[in-house]
Motif scaffolding. Structure first.
Motif, short mmCIF file in Angstrom:
data_model
loop_
_atom_site.label_atom_id
_atom_site.label_comp_id
_atom_site.label_asym_id
_atom_site.label_seq_id
_atom_site.Cartn_x
_atom_site.Cartn_y
_atom_site.Cartn_z
N ASN A 26 0.81 -1.21 0.00
CA ASN A 26 0.00 0.00 0.00
C ASN A 26 0.85 1.26 0.00
O ASN A 26 0.30 2.36 0.09
CB ASN A 26 -0.93 0.02 1.21
N ASN A 27 2.16 1.07 -0.09
CA ASN A 27 3.04 2.22 -0.17
C ASN A 27 2.77 3.25 0.92
O ASN A 27 2.59 4.43 0.65
CB ASN A 27 2.85 2.88 -1.53
N HIS A 28 2.74 2.78 2.11
CA HIS A 28 2.42 3.70 3.20
C HIS A 28 3.47 4.79 3.34
O HIS A 28 4.66 4.51 3.32
CB HIS A 28 2.30 2.92 4.52
N PRO A 29 3.01 6.00 3.51
CA PRO A 29 3.91 7.15 3.53
C PRO A 29 4.82 7.17 4.75
O PRO A 29 6.04 7.22 4.63
CB PRO A 29 2.94 8.34 3.55
N GLY A 30 4.24 7.09 5.94
CA GLY A 30 5.02 7.25 7.16
C GLY A 30 6.04 6.15 7.39
O GLY A 30 7.04 6.34 8.05
N ILE A 31 5.77 5.01 6.80
CA ILE A 31 6.56 3.83 7.13
C ILE A 31 7.82 3.71 6.27
O ILE A 31 7.77 3.82 5.06
CB ILE A 31 5.71 2.57 6.92
N MET A 32 8.92 3.46 6.91
CA MET A 32 10.17 3.27 6.18
C MET A 32 10.58 1.80 6.23
O MET A 32 10.77 1.25 7.31
CB MET A 32 11.28 4.11 6.82
N LEU A 33 10.68 1.23 5.09
CA LEU A 33 11.13 -0.16 5.03
C LEU A 33 12.43 -0.21 4.26
O LEU A 33 12.65 0.59 3.37
CB LEU A 33 10.10 -1.03 4.27
N SER A 34 13.26 -1.17 4.59
CA SER A 34 14.52 -1.28 3.85
C SER A 34 14.21 -1.66 2.41
O SER A 34 13.28 -2.40 2.12
CB SER A 34 15.41 -2.36 4.48
N LEU A 35 15.00 -1.12 1.54
CA LEU A 35 14.77 -1.36 0.12
C LEU A 35 14.83 -2.85 -0.17
O LEU A 35 14.12 -3.36 -1.04
CB LEU A 35 15.85 -0.64 -0.68
N LYS A 36 15.66 -3.53 0.60
CA LYS A 36 15.84 -4.95 0.34
C LYS A 36 14.54 -5.73 0.60
O LYS A 36 14.07 -6.47 -0.26
CB LYS A 36 16.97 -5.50 1.24
N THR A 37 13.98 -5.53 1.78
CA THR A 37 12.72 -6.24 2.05
C THR A 37 11.66 -5.83 1.05
O THR A 37 10.90 -6.65 0.56
CB THR A 37 12.16 -5.90 3.45
N ARG A 38 11.60 -4.56 0.77
CA ARG A 38 10.60 -4.08 -0.19
C ARG A 38 10.72 -4.86 -1.50
O ARG A 38 9.74 -5.37 -2.02
CB ARG A 38 10.78 -2.57 -0.40
N LYS A 39 11.92 -4.94 -1.99
CA LYS A 39 12.13 -5.65 -3.25
C LYS A 39 11.72 -7.11 -3.15
O LYS A 39 11.06 -7.65 -4.04
CB LYS A 39 13.59 -5.58 -3.67
N ARG A 40 12.11 -7.68 -2.02
CA ARG A 40 11.81 -9.10 -1.85
C ARG A 40 10.30 -9.34 -1.86
O ARG A 40 9.79 -10.24 -2.50
CB ARG A 40 12.41 -9.59 -0.53
N VAL A 41 9.62 -8.45 -1.13
CA VAL A 41 8.17 -8.60 -1.03
C VAL A 41 7.50 -8.41 -2.40
O VAL A 41 6.65 -9.20 -2.81
CB VAL A 41 7.60 -7.61 0.00
N LEU A 42 7.91 -7.36 -3.08
CA LEU A 42 7.30 -7.10 -4.38
C LEU A 42 7.56 -8.26 -5.35
O LEU A 42 6.68 -8.67 -6.11
CB LEU A 42 7.83 -5.79 -4.96
N ALA A 43 8.78 -8.77 -5.28
CA ALA A 43 9.12 -9.90 -6.15
C ALA A 43 8.23 -11.10 -5.83
O ALA A 43 7.67 -11.74 -6.74
CB ALA A 43 10.59 -10.27 -5.98
N ALA A 44 8.04 -11.34 -4.55
CA ALA A 44 7.21 -12.48 -4.15
C ALA A 44 5.78 -12.28 -4.64
O ALA A 44 5.15 -13.20 -5.16
CB ALA A 44 7.24 -12.62 -2.64
N ALA A 45 5.30 -11.07 -4.47
CA ALA A 45 3.93 -10.78 -4.89
C ALA A 45 3.76 -11.03 -6.38
O ALA A 45 2.82 -11.68 -6.83
CB ALA A 45 3.58 -9.33 -4.56
N ARG A 46 4.71 -10.55 -7.14
CA ARG A 46 4.62 -10.72 -8.58
C ARG A 46 4.72 -12.20 -8.95
O ARG A 46 3.95 -12.72 -9.74
CB ARG A 46 5.72 -9.91 -9.26
N LYS A 47 5.68 -12.83 -8.31
CA LYS A 47 5.90 -14.24 -8.62
C LYS A 47 4.64 -15.07 -8.38
O LYS A 47 4.27 -15.94 -9.17
CB LYS A 47 7.04 -14.78 -7.77
N LEU A 48 3.98 -14.78 -7.28
CA LEU A 48 2.79 -15.56 -6.94
C LEU A 48 1.54 -15.06 -7.67
O LEU A 48 0.47 -15.65 -7.57
CB LEU A 48 2.56 -15.51 -5.42
N GLY A 49 1.68 -13.95 -8.36
CA GLY A 49 0.51 -13.41 -9.06
C GLY A 49 -0.54 -12.88 -8.11
O GLY A 49 -1.73 -13.06 -8.29
N TYR A 50 -0.08 -12.19 -7.11
CA TYR A 50 -1.01 -11.71 -6.07
C TYR A 50 -1.91 -10.58 -6.57
O TYR A 50 -1.47 -9.63 -7.22
CB TYR A 50 -0.22 -11.19 -4.87
#
Lengths: 354, 354
Positions: A26-50
């Motif tokens: 949801n791309n939350h504004p206030g929240i800072m996530l490491s780029l690494k986890t972000r990438k991992r999560v997005l990759a997983a989402a795409r891979k699974l076709g979420y």
DNA sequence: TTGTAGGCGTTATCAA
DNA sequence: TTGATAACGCCTACAA
């Protein structure tokens, strides 16, 4: 049928918690996530076709990102392409803002709660109603419930949010055009019964033009149409039968005008030599009638877009109110009203007692 | 904005548990409740104006009772009233079975997942696609995902569920009618490029009729239209310019036919005296052209209803398969093709250089 | 920067 | 004949 993919699956796949997944997706504004986890999560989402389950989203957010479209008389959609084009415009506006469009062709609701129930079901965030009749009971209920309702045209309700075009002004211009060509006995066929407010506005515009030119309004030169080509045909025949000798017609819509042209042809009148015709809407076929139809261009698609945008604005809490004269309209001059009228009115004695 | 009414409120009002409320409201078969509690609960529900939250229902049942309608080329909706009428039919079928209709005017999806994502979002239980092009990639994906998709026309996919009309047969009949009137050089304008399968079927029907009458197929007498009136106009002019001397036209749709009639008029040909025209669809205005158009009646509304019903059947797990020749079509004879052709082909000298 | 926990309003399973 | 209780999948304070 395979099991659907949820945030849970993504979380597991990426080795994080569901919360983290949600934050990232949801791309939350206030929240800072490491780029690494972000990438991992997005990759997983795409891979699974979420794809998020919209029911769950709706339930928790209370918003459906869907606009309901009500056509109080669905049969009218088949009159001509005006309403359909408007729908495409609405849809386009919705699409651009991430909304969907739920079509609700309610058959003149016996049930006065028809619209309200739709609103209460939380299936839609807002409602667009196209051309309701004045005083529609079901409509009044939703309006008074404060649910976001946008009307195209008007229902004549003091609290309504509505958008309408400059029907009166455009009709006045069209009629004035005929007058300027020398016509003095101009018939008018409303596109709908006068419980439809835009039909009334067009009639008023027509009368205003007559008045301004010091021409009388003859009741016999007016007939109520009922949207369709056939009703235009019938109304024209009726007017011709009354021996009231019009030399021109301002028709409430193009389709009606086509029907009227047919009646004129059958009566042996040639257009534009013997009789001038002006339509309304400029539907795509208007340029291809014989002769091509002079008409008011009403920009159905653009109007639709505007409606869609306004409806979403309403959902977002903006004020709209009753905007009865937005959107200027153009007069498109084609061959159906010819040059200066030769037969400068008439009128044989028999006309005197209209 | 007042708080919405939930089963909880009803339960409290009626002095029962939420479960009981649910049982009663859903009229569960196995469960027996005392008439007294039932009445009390229903009264409370009515009194509070309860409407179930559809998001919650969707979430827990996994069904949305919504059919998605995809128009791969939304601009086409503004060609004429055929698709809109069909939409009304679909909507009617949905309404009758308690389904809603979500309109999705996808702009020729760059995104090949466009349809699939809609399906995955659980927002709809099934999909209707009107007139896709052959091989549409996004469409193929949903079909192969086993999601219930019903196609009007065909996408040419082996596993597709589709319904189409007897385009070929009807076109053959229309053409044969012209032949029986003595025409031998009959032009055809397809209503769409031939990647649209029904357009191809109509062309084939036309050719079959020629063949059966031992008339040759002239490539020059055929042109591809693109739905609109204007494209009919252009195609007709193009054909007339080729010096191929047709005496009749079978147009792929009525709107195209109107455009063609305009071109014919400009070329000095009078209908039906010099030239016969047959259209396709029998849109409401077809009876009001000058002269009235002979055409194939394609029953848009009824077809729409059938589509809606089939789509819901598909959702319910029934088999549909590819039904490419359902729905008989009628030939409606009007004045645009006149009686026996007098000018039995070919072309008087004056026509030579059109 | 990440995770825990609670709730949105229904339906459905099972026990009382 | 009724009522707890647990999902459904997601979002979001708040805590760590």
């Amino acid at each position: 049928m395979m099991r659907r993919v949820t945030t849970h699956d993504i979380a597991r796949e990426a080795g994080v918690s569901r919360t983290t997944v949600s934050h990232i997706l949801n791309n939350h504004p206030g929240i800072m996530l490491s780029l690494k986890t972000r990438k991992r999560v997005l990759a997983a989402a795409r891979k699974l076709g979420y794809v998020p389950n919209s029911a769950a989203q709706m339930l928790v957010t209370g918003r459906s990102r869907t606009i309901g479209l009500i056509l109080p008389r669905p049969d009218l959609i088949s009159v001509d392409v005006f309403v359909p084009m408007m729908m495409v415009g609405i849809n386009e506006a919705c699409r651009a803002r991430g909304y969907r469009l739920l079509m609700e062709a309610i058959q003149d609701p016996a049930d006065a709660d028809a619209y309200l129930d739709l609103a209460k079901s939380k299936r839609i965030d807002g409602l667009i109603v196209i051309n309701p009749r004045k005083g529609d009971a079901a409509l009044r209920k939703v309006i008074e419930s404060k649910f976001p309702v946008l009307i195209f045209g008007s229902a004549g309700h003091p609290q309504e949010n509505s958008i309408a075009t400059q029907d009166g002004e455009a009709s006045c211009r069209a009629t004035t055009h005929l007058i300027s060509l020398g016509h003095e006995r101009i018939a008018h066929i409303s596109y709908a019964p006068l419980v439809y407010l835009p039909a009334r506005k067009r009639l008023e515009g027509y009368r205003a033009a007559l008045k301004r030119a010091n021409l009388p309004f003859h009741r016999k030169l007016f007939a109520e149409g009922d949207f369709s080509c056939e009703s235009g045909y019938r109304a024209m025949r009726q007017i011709l039968a009354l021996n009231c000798y019009p030399t021109a017609l301002f028709a409430g819509n193009d389709t009606l005008a086509m029907g009227a042209m047919k009646a004129l042809g059958e009566a042996g009148l040639s257009i534009p030599k013997d009789f001038a015709v002006v339509g309304y809407d400029d539907i795509p076929t208007a340029a291809f009638t014989c002769p091509p139809l002079t008409t008011i261009r009403s920009h159905a698609f653009e109007q639709g877009k505007l409606l869609g945008e306004a409806a979403i604005a309403l959902v977002d809490g903006q004020e709209i109110g009753s905007q009865q004269d937005v959107l200027p309209l153009e007069l498109i001059i084609r061959a159906s009203c010819g040059g200066k009228a030769t037969r400068k009115n008439p009128a044989p004695a028999s006309l005197t007692n209209l």
